[in-house]
Enzyme design. Structure first.
Site, mmCIF file in Angstrom:
data_model
loop_
_atom_site.group_PDB
_atom_site.id
_atom_site.type_symbol
_atom_site.label_atom_id
_atom_site.label_comp_id
_atom_site.label_asym_id
_atom_site.label_seq_id
_atom_site.Cartn_x
_atom_site.Cartn_y
_atom_site.Cartn_z
ATOM 1 C CE LYS A 178 -12.133 -11.536 -7.119
ATOM 2 N NZ LYS A 178 -13.012 -10.331 -7.115
ATOM 3 N N GLY A 231 -5.398 -4.672 -2.271
ATOM 4 C CA GLY A 231 -6.728 -4.232 -1.855
ATOM 5 C C GLY A 231 -6.698 -3.703 -0.438
ATOM 6 N N GLY A 232 -7.816 -3.833 0.246
ATOM 7 C CA GLY A 232 -7.957 -3.253 1.575
ATOM 8 C C GLY A 232 -7.296 -4.095 2.669
ATOM 9 C CB THR A 235 -9.716 -7.879 1.764
ATOM 10 O OG1 THR A 235 -10.831 -7.003 1.803
ATOM 11 C CG2 THR A 235 -10.047 -9.071 0.905
ATOM 12 C CD GLU A 253 -0.166 -1.668 -2.606
ATOM 13 O OE1 GLU A 253 -0.821 -1.408 -1.563
ATOM 14 O OE2 GLU A 253 -0.203 -0.966 -3.629
ATOM 15 C CB CYS A 287 -2.496 2.115 -2.641
ATOM 16 S SG CYS A 287 -1.347 1.946 -4.001
ATOM 17 C CD GLU A 388 -5.910 2.806 2.163
ATOM 18 O OE1 GLU A 388 -6.568 1.782 2.332
ATOM 19 O OE2 GLU A 388 -5.167 2.985 1.193
#
Ligand code: NDP
Length: 501
Positions: A178, A231-232, A235, A253, A287, A388
């Site tokens: 996805k 991702g963040g 999430t 990650e 990242c 971030e």
């Protein structure tokens, strides 16, 4: 020019449209032009993809292949990626707005990842445990973990997918990929090649659509054994909580707030040049971006002045702009987020030295271009130092001693990467050892290798991608004990006749 790809879900070996025929337009972050139209999956499509992966895994149609056979498949995918590299780089730069030259580097890295895992698959995976009994054979075997949900971000869509897909295939897993709803095109291209390479039906599945709609079902369904997510942080936490309900394995990650530490005795020319690249490459949408500059007080003015001059000179432009050095942010929403982040920093007392706003230079005004930004006089209590930004924003802090540099470098919930610049080898080693981050660069910033593990300490995530441990995430370990000469255990005394009533 737009790529029409409405049958762009791949489920059970078939390309199909969404069950309700929904579509999504993908627009260039560079100028808002239409770059693709793709299917927008429904939760039912996600459920179908899970069913397909589950059936294929449970039938052992692929997991029964030998390591050699699976490695050969992954090597064939690398060959096909090489054949289509330019086409895929164009798709990637179209969706992300990144310069074509950067997208070409990304595709080259993707090929290396597939080649690396094709090679790793050929190494020994099982282990004999020596038991002091000649009747016993004791063996540790590695088996595929099962059905994997692979959920990726928009900054390096194909590269992040490759870190998951290549080891999952070598391990013998079935998966549902996805990608981010914003950047699906390279994932479609990859799945086509995986199919062309001869992957059995149902092993590789592709779902496109919004995370909340079709990503979340992948993380809650009991038929999924592992979720690998990049991702963040927010999430990632939500996924971990959902996955806990069915005790899935999770690999996360979640980004970083990465300190770039420059001591006064460093090669300042190299350190300053790399500091600029570390934070402004891909407009900070990395990242491991070096967004936190920690600089020894005696060189602060010199270093900051030079970085500001360099930041102002950075040329921004779209995918095909040969003179551009960096591109746009991914979306209007993300640009607004970065803008608010800077506003908050200024309200907290940071000093804006350059940038801080959307570019007003035509033709960049058509896209989501944000000026390279430098914020000075930052301290760890400020949100700009802790959160971030995922944009081209550098925060500058000063330190007076090695101990203070280490303390500042560790004063973050994240722990993905960091760098130390000094000509003192012992100091470099001490600082590298003391920093709680998954990757430390000494007198460098940014390189990574398919052979070397990547991942974070603390809130930067769980598990590792790349390297042998990146394959390990997709394997279960089983101990098989064989007694070649079965005998009674003799633990309990035999019951005498008539003892039991
Ligand atoms: P998200 O974490 O929201 O998205 C990453 C992926 O997860 C996307 O494919 C997304 O789908 C999907 N997703 C979103 N919600 C869920 C859910 N509930 N369950 C399952 N999957 C889900 O990142 P954003 O794109 O919103 O970016 C937010 C922040 O994350 C950035 O500002 C940045 O700080 C950070 N980030 C970090 C990255 C890293 O490399 N560590 C990469 C990208 C972002 P979709 O996008 O299609 O909705």
């Amino acid at each position: 020019m737009s790529a029409q790809s409405v049958n762009s879900l791949f489920i059970d070996g078939q390309w199909r449209s969404a069950s309700n025929n929904s579509i999504r337009e993908i627009r260039s972050p560079h100028d808002g032009s239409l770059v693709a139209i793709v299917s927008e999956a429904t939760p039912q499509d996600a459920a179908d993809a899970i069913a397909s992966a589950r059936v294929s895994f449970d039938s052992a149609v692929f997991s029964s292949w030998s390591w050699e056979e699976r490695s050969a498949l992954v090597a064939r995918i690398a060959d096909l990626l090489e054949r289509d590299a330019e086409k895929i780089a164009l798709l990637e730069s179209g969706d992300t707005g990144k310069r074509l030259v950067e997208a070409r580097y990304d595709v080259a890295d993707v090929i290396s990842v597939f080649r690396y895992y094709a090679g790793l698959g050929l190494t020994e995976h099982d282990r004999v445990v020596h038991v002091d009994d000649e009747r016993i054979k004791s063996q540790i075997v590695s088996e595929p973990v099962g059905v994997c949900a692979l959920i990726g971000p928009w900054n390096y869509p194909l590269l992040q997918a490759s870190w998951k897909v290549a080891p999952a295939l070598v391990a013998g897993c079935s998966f549902i990929l996805k990608p981010s709803e914003l950047t699906p095109s390279s994932a479609i291209a990859l799945i086509k090649l995986i199919d062309e390479a001869g992957t059995p039906k149902g092993v590789a599945n592709l779902i496109l659509g919004a995370g909340a709609n079709v990503g979340a079902p992948l993380t809650s369904d009991k038929r999924v054994d592992l979720v690998s997510f990049t991702g963040g942080l927010a999430t990632g936490k939500a996924i971990m909580a959902t996955a806990a309900e069915t005790v899935k394995k999770v690999a996360l990650e979640l980004g970083g707030k990465n300190p770039n530490i420059i001591f006064a005795d460093a090669d300042l020319d190299a350190a300053i040049d790399n500091a600029v690249t570390a934070v402004f490459l891909h407009s900070g949408q990395v990242c491991s971006a070096g967004t936190r500059l920690l600089v020894e007080r005696s060189i602060h003015d010199l270093v900051v002045e030079k970085i500001v001059v360099r930041a102002r000179a950075i040329r921004m432009g779209g995918p095909s702009d040969q003179s551009a050095e960096t591109g746009p942010l991914i979306s209007q929403g993300h640009m607004e987020k970065v803008s608010k982040y800077v506003e908050r920093a200024l309200a907290e007392g940071a000093q804006l030295l350059t940038g801080g706003k959307r570019s007003t230079l035509p033709p960049l005004t058509k896209g989501w271009y944000f000026e390279p930004t430098v914020l000075d006089h930052c301290v760890t209590t400020m949100s700009c130092v802790q959160d971030e930004s995922f944009g081209p924003v550098l925060t500058v802090e000063v330190f007076d001693s090695e101990a203070e540099a280490i303390a500042l470098g560790n004063d973050t919930i994240y722990g993905l990467a960091g760098a130390v610049w000094t000509n003192d080898t012992d100091k470099a080693k001490r600082v590298a050892k003391a920093l709680h981050h998954g990757t430390i660069w000494i007198n460098d910033f940014g390189p990574y290798k398919a052979q070397a593990e990547w991942g974070g300490f603390k809130a930067s995530g769980i598990g590792r991608e790349l390297g042998p441990n990146g394959l390990q995430e997709y394997l279960e370990i089983k101990h098989v004990w064989t007694n070649t000469s079965p005998a009674r255990s003799g633990w309990f005394a035999d019951a005498q006749q008539g003892d039991s009533k």
